[in-house]
Design a protein around this motif. Sequence first.
Motif, PDB file in Angstrom:
ATOM      1  N   GLU A  38      92.518  66.873  84.427  1.00 28.54           N
ATOM      2  CA  GLU A  38      93.206  65.886  85.549  1.00 28.54           C
ATOM      3  C   GLU A  38      93.750  67.164  86.744  1.00 28.54           C
ATOM      4  OE1 GLU A  38      95.714  63.324  84.465  1.00 28.54           O
ATOM      5  OE2 GLU A  38      95.560  61.796  85.573  1.00 28.54           O
ATOM      6  N   PRO A  39      94.215  68.018  86.565  1.00 31.92           N
ATOM      7  CA  PRO A  39      94.628  69.053  87.716  1.00 31.92           C
ATOM      8  C   PRO A  39      93.641  69.516  88.741  1.00 31.92           C
ATOM      9  CG  PRO A  39      95.679  69.316  86.320  1.00 31.92           C
ATOM     10  CD  PRO A  39      94.918  68.369  85.487  1.00 31.92           C
ATOM     11  N   VAL A  40      92.233  70.135  87.697  1.00 33.13           N
ATOM     12  CA  VAL A  40      91.150  70.532  88.564  1.00 33.13           C
ATOM     13  C   VAL A  40      90.331  69.497  88.812  1.00 33.13           C
ATOM     14  CG1 VAL A  40      89.693  72.026  87.689  1.00 33.13           C
ATOM     15  CG2 VAL A  40      91.674  71.903  85.505  1.00 33.13           C
ATOM     16  N   MET A  41      90.513  68.669  88.578  1.00 35.36           N
ATOM     17  CA  MET A  41      89.926  66.927  88.923  1.00 35.36           C
ATOM     18  C   MET A  41      90.231  66.883  90.130  1.00 35.36           C
ATOM     19  SD  MET A  41      87.541  65.978  87.346  1.00 35.36           S
ATOM     20  CE  MET A  41      87.300  64.378  87.142  1.00 35.36           C
ATOM     21  N   ARG A  42      91.648  66.934  90.413  1.00 34.72           N
ATOM     22  CA  ARG A  42      92.213  66.785  90.897  1.00 34.72           C
ATOM     23  C   ARG A  42      92.516  66.999  92.642  1.00 34.72           C
ATOM     24  NH1 ARG A  42      96.793  64.029  89.120  1.00 34.72           N
ATOM     25  NH2 ARG A  42      96.588  62.000  88.958  1.00 34.72           N
ATOM     26  N   ALA A  43      92.530  68.700  91.806  1.00 35.58           N
ATOM     27  CA  ALA A  43      92.268  70.027  92.802  1.00 35.58           C
ATOM     28  C   ALA A  43      91.089  69.527  93.877  1.00 35.58           C
ATOM     29  CB  ALA A  43      92.751  71.253  92.981  1.00 35.58           C
ATOM     30  N   GLY A  44      90.315  69.445  93.202  1.00 40.12           N
ATOM     31  CA  GLY A  44      88.378  69.687  93.758  1.00 40.12           C
ATOM     32  C   GLY A  44      87.805  68.465  94.201  1.00 40.12           C
ATOM     33  N   ALA A  45      88.508  67.573  94.106  1.00 43.48           N
ATOM     34  CA  ALA A  45      87.634  65.784  94.541  1.00 43.48           C
ATOM     35  C   ALA A  45      86.226  66.028  93.216  1.00 43.48           C
ATOM     36  CB  ALA A  45      86.771  66.099  95.833  1.00 43.48           C
ATOM     37  N   GLY A  46      87.328  66.130  92.107  1.00 46.04           N
ATOM     38  CA  GLY A  46      86.222  65.675  90.837  1.00 46.04           C
ATOM     39  C   GLY A  46      85.625  64.614  90.759  1.00 46.04           C
ATOM     40  N   THR A  47      84.566  64.318  90.057  1.00 53.40           N
ATOM     41  CA  THR A  47      84.144  63.000  89.334  1.00 53.40           C
ATOM     42  C   THR A  47      83.910  63.000  88.473  1.00 53.40           C
ATOM     43  OG1 THR A  47      82.464  63.235  91.602  1.00 53.40           O
ATOM     44  CG2 THR A  47      81.700  62.196  89.590  1.00 53.40           C
ATOM     45  N   TRP A  48      84.204  62.305  86.976  1.00 53.10           N
ATOM     46  CA  TRP A  48      83.184  62.381  86.094  1.00 53.10           C
ATOM     47  C   TRP A  48      82.967  60.940  85.732  1.00 53.10           C
ATOM     48  CZ3 TRP A  48      87.323  63.660  82.092  1.00 53.10           C
ATOM     49  CH2 TRP A  48      87.388  63.441  80.786  1.00 53.10           C
ATOM     50  N   ILE A  49      81.455  61.941  85.078  1.00 57.59           N
ATOM     51  CA  ILE A  49      79.949  60.645  84.985  1.00 57.59           C
ATOM     52  C   ILE A  49      80.215  60.153  83.517  1.00 57.59           C
ATOM     53  CG2 ILE A  49      77.274  60.486  84.766  1.00 57.59           C
ATOM     54  CD1 ILE A  49      77.683  62.339  87.079  1.00 57.59           C
ATOM     55  N   GLY A  50      80.169  59.022  83.192  1.00 53.63           N
ATOM     56  CA  GLY A  50      80.395  58.519  81.638  1.00 53.63           C
ATOM     57  C   GLY A  50      79.947  57.385  81.001  1.00 53.63           C
ATOM     58  N   TRP A  51      79.861  57.111  80.453  1.00 56.15           N
ATOM     59  CA  TRP A  51      79.525  55.371  79.505  1.00 56.15           C
ATOM     60  C   TRP A  51      81.352  54.375  80.026  1.00 56.15           C
ATOM     61  CZ3 TRP A  51      78.709  54.267  73.820  1.00 56.15           C
ATOM     62  CH2 TRP A  51      78.708  52.876  73.659  1.00 56.15           C
ATOM     63  N   ALA A  52      80.680  53.504  79.990  1.00 60.34           N
ATOM     64  CA  ALA A  52      82.137  52.749  80.052  1.00 60.34           C
ATOM     65  C   ALA A  52      82.392  52.019  78.661  1.00 60.34           C
ATOM     66  CB  ALA A  52      82.165  51.642  81.166  1.00 60.34           C
ATOM     67  N   GLY A  53      81.281  52.348  77.459  1.00 62.36           N
ATOM     68  CA  GLY A  53      81.540  51.157  76.857  1.00 62.36           C
ATOM     69  C   GLY A  53      80.929  49.802  76.979  1.00 62.36           C
ATOM     70  N   GLY A  54      80.262  49.254  75.821  1.00 66.62           N
ATOM     71  CA  GLY A  54      79.982  48.293  76.298  1.00 66.62           C
ATOM     72  C   GLY A  54      78.226  47.962  77.124  1.00 66.62           C
ATOM     73  N   THR A  55      77.983  46.823  77.532  1.00 64.55           N
ATOM     74  CA  THR A  55      76.402  46.378  77.891  1.00 64.55           C
ATOM     75  C   THR A  55      76.395  46.067  79.357  1.00 64.55           C
ATOM     76  OG1 THR A  55      76.564  44.504  77.733  1.00 64.55           O
ATOM     77  CG2 THR A  55      75.027  46.364  75.827  1.00 64.55           C
ATOM     78  N   ASP A  56      77.499  46.448  79.933  1.00 62.94           N
ATOM     79  CA  ASP A  56      77.853  45.834  81.602  1.00 62.94           C
ATOM     80  C   ASP A  56      76.737  46.881  82.346  1.00 62.94           C
ATOM     81  OD1 ASP A  56      79.120  43.362  80.694  1.00 62.94           O
ATOM     82  OD2 ASP A  56      81.126  45.196  81.495  1.00 62.94           O
ATOM     83  N   GLN A  57      76.155  46.024  83.076  1.00 65.27           N
ATOM     84  CA  GLN A  57      74.739  46.555  83.763  1.00 65.27           C
ATOM     85  C   GLN A  57      75.549  46.568  85.651  1.00 65.27           C
ATOM     86  OE1 GLN A  57      71.804  48.027  82.921  1.00 65.27           O
ATOM     87  NE2 GLN A  57      73.222  47.415  80.110  1.00 65.27           N
ATOM     88  N   GLY A  58      75.164  47.764  85.786  1.00 67.03           N
ATOM     89  CA  GLY A  58      75.306  47.743  87.335  1.00 67.03           C
ATOM     90  C   GLY A  58      76.870  48.230  87.512  1.00 67.03           C
ATOM     91  N   LEU A  59      77.978  48.353  87.051  1.00 72.52           N
ATOM     92  CA  LEU A  59      79.392  49.091  87.597  1.00 72.52           C
ATOM     93  C   LEU A  59      78.989  49.364  88.840  1.00 72.52           C
ATOM     94  CD1 LEU A  59      80.113  49.291  83.660  1.00 72.52           C
ATOM     95  CD2 LEU A  59      81.268  47.339  85.669  1.00 72.52           C
ATOM     96  N   GLU A  60      80.154  49.528  89.233  1.00 70.95           N
ATOM     97  CA  GLU A  60      79.583  50.650  90.617  1.00 70.95           C
ATOM     98  C   GLU A  60      80.913  51.805  90.394  1.00 70.95           C
ATOM     99  OE1 GLU A  60      78.392  50.197  93.590  1.00 70.95           O
ATOM    100  OE2 GLU A  60      77.394  48.965  92.337  1.00 70.95           O
ATOM    101  N   PRO A  61      80.601  52.533  91.780  1.00 72.48           N
ATOM    102  CA  PRO A  61      81.834  53.581  90.868  1.00 72.48           C
ATOM    103  C   PRO A  61      83.004  53.346  91.791  1.00 72.48           C
ATOM    104  CG  PRO A  61      79.613  54.459  91.615  1.00 72.48           C
ATOM    105  CD  PRO A  61      79.679  52.915  91.928  1.00 72.48           C
ATOM    106  N   PHE A  62      84.133  53.761  91.158  1.00 72.53           N
ATOM    107  CA  PHE A  62      85.472  53.385  91.584  1.00 72.53           C
ATOM    108  C   PHE A  62      86.541  54.720  91.084  1.00 72.53           C
ATOM    109  CE2 PHE A  62      87.424  53.184  87.544  1.00 72.53           C
ATOM    110  CZ  PHE A  62      86.333  52.971  86.841  1.00 72.53           C
ATOM    111  N   GLU A  63      88.131  54.821  92.326  1.00 70.70           N
ATOM    112  CA  GLU A  63      88.482  55.665  92.435  1.00 70.70           C
ATOM    113  C   GLU A  63      89.699  55.334  91.012  1.00 70.70           C
ATOM    114  OE1 GLU A  63      88.505  58.568  93.916  1.00 70.70           O
ATOM    115  OE2 GLU A  63      86.651  57.551  94.845  1.00 70.70           O
ATOM    116  N   ASP A  64      90.144  56.459  90.549  1.00 66.97           N
ATOM    117  CA  ASP A  64      91.430  56.034  89.373  1.00 66.97           C
ATOM    118  C   ASP A  64      92.054  57.337  89.481  1.00 66.97           C
ATOM    119  OD1 ASP A  64      92.301  54.293  86.606  1.00 66.97           O
ATOM    120  OD2 ASP A  64      92.367  56.261  86.716  1.00 66.97           O
ATOM    121  N   ASP A  65      93.312  56.945  90.195  1.00 65.74           N
ATOM    122  CA  ASP A  65      94.275  57.799  90.117  1.00 65.74           C
ATOM    123  C   ASP A  65      94.044  59.482  90.962  1.00 65.74           C
ATOM    124  OD1 ASP A  65      96.857  58.302  89.787  1.00 65.74           O
ATOM    125  OD2 ASP A  65      96.732  58.537  87.548  1.00 65.74           O
TER     126      ASP A  65
END
Length: 474
Positions: A38-65
């Motif tokens: 988290e601290p490294v991510m915040r400092a460097g405008a970090g992005t996290w790519i991963g599966w959200a669980g489930g089969t929802d398609q077309g989920l949009e990127p979003f900001e979280d904390d």
Amino acid sequence: MPSDLVIVANRLPVDRVQLSDGTPGWRRSPGGLVTAIEPVMRAGAGTWIGWAGGTDQGLEPFEDDGMHLVPMSMSAEDIERFYEGFSNGTIWPIYHDLVAKPEFHRVWWDAYVSVNRRFAQKAAEVAAEGATVWVHDYQLQLVPQMLRDLRPDLRIGFYLHIPFPPAELFAQLPWRRQILEGLLGADLIGFQLPGGAANFVRLVRQRVGHKTHRDLVYLPDGRAVRAAAFPISIDAKGFEELAQSEPVAERAQEIREALGNPRKIFLGIDRLDYTKGIYARLRAYSELISDGHFDVEDAVFVQVAVPSREQVEQYRILRDEIDRLVGRINGDLGRIGRPAISYLHSSYPREEMAALYRAADIMVVTPYRDGMNLVAKEYVACRFENDGALVLSEFAGAADELRQAWLVNPYDINGMKSALLDAYRADSSELTRRMKAMRKTVRQHDVAAWAEEFMIQLSDVGFHHKQTRPAHHG
Ligand code: GDG
């Protein structure tokens, strides 16, 4: 906006949930990895790519904390072939010493390749020029090379959370060569233990034919890849503070009372997984009662088995086996209001975990093979009064650091019985001596130190000027 730091992992650090008003939303899934990064991510405008669980398609990127999260979608077929199939039905058992029999299916492999490609493409899209990308774990071993082909400007790190097997076992994989080459796309490959790193380097030499020296692999294109150990850890301070908090102290007391205030509480907390050695540990414990070493009035074993991979056949079989064993033990040995084993097939909030750690006198961690095992470290972090005993398998990565635990071979039932009994009978000065030493280790090597060390080494690797020979086909 392109990111300077991209994390690529099978799962996002959030779960897709239904909010109280019925609409879908996100809930943070607090894990050590998020806390560390988290601290490294915040400092460097970090992005996290991963599966959200489930089969929802077309989920949009979003900001979280302060973090930019990019959800990857999976079809039901991807889940079946890539996730439950190749990741958990092929790689997981091979990497855990064949504790279960792996299955090899070509359609599973094809799905693994195509899901890995999608993750690599997404990472290539969001990474800034010269960015650092950190890829995680056994589900994504092809991503490093796929990503390098798309974006040679990136610095790529890979971390494997599970063990890396000896060459003799890895060699069974029909796609062994592709996996080694996939990993070699990274500049730095991190393992839990030096043994895993050494297994990898040896395999690369044998199977791909690259020149190696100690922890370095020299590639014909001039790149040097480092394979080294970075034992993962936990947010030790966070756990300690939680364990000290008033609500957790009260809850721990409540748990003891609900169990009938026994002299000793044994505790196991594991994902319900065949690598964790749950069956053997419960058998060993029950024999201590039937042999007359202690009684169900004196002690109880609380086993939390967190539901896991329930669509995979071997996991369903395991669940039935444990259900039957617990039923038999309690039927034979329990009395009214006094089961020998208090068995919970469920997951709990972090506060409840901390209360369990605080309530337990003897923590029992007996995997047949485990990359690290964070539960063992969490227990230690929570024992701020320097008491409590840890019985720990020598086949958990954590055993390399937690030398003062009662170390056991989980295949040896009699050995486990005597370790459990020793821990049960140990006097407080012995408990304190052991716990103090383990607490020092866990406090010094927390997850922040782990992440920092990996990032430092990742920024440090580069090129070599060795003569190499072309890779051979093996
Ligand atoms: C893999 C490797 C390696 C568990 N139940 C609940 C819950 N947990 C948390 C624990 C702990 C984590 O999950 C489990 O980590 P482990 O290390 O014990 O095991 P794996 O899930 O197999 O993890 C392992 C790890 O990756 C990290 O690299 O150590 O070897 O197999 O943190 O506390 N947390 C909450 N509720 C639960 O019911 N909140």
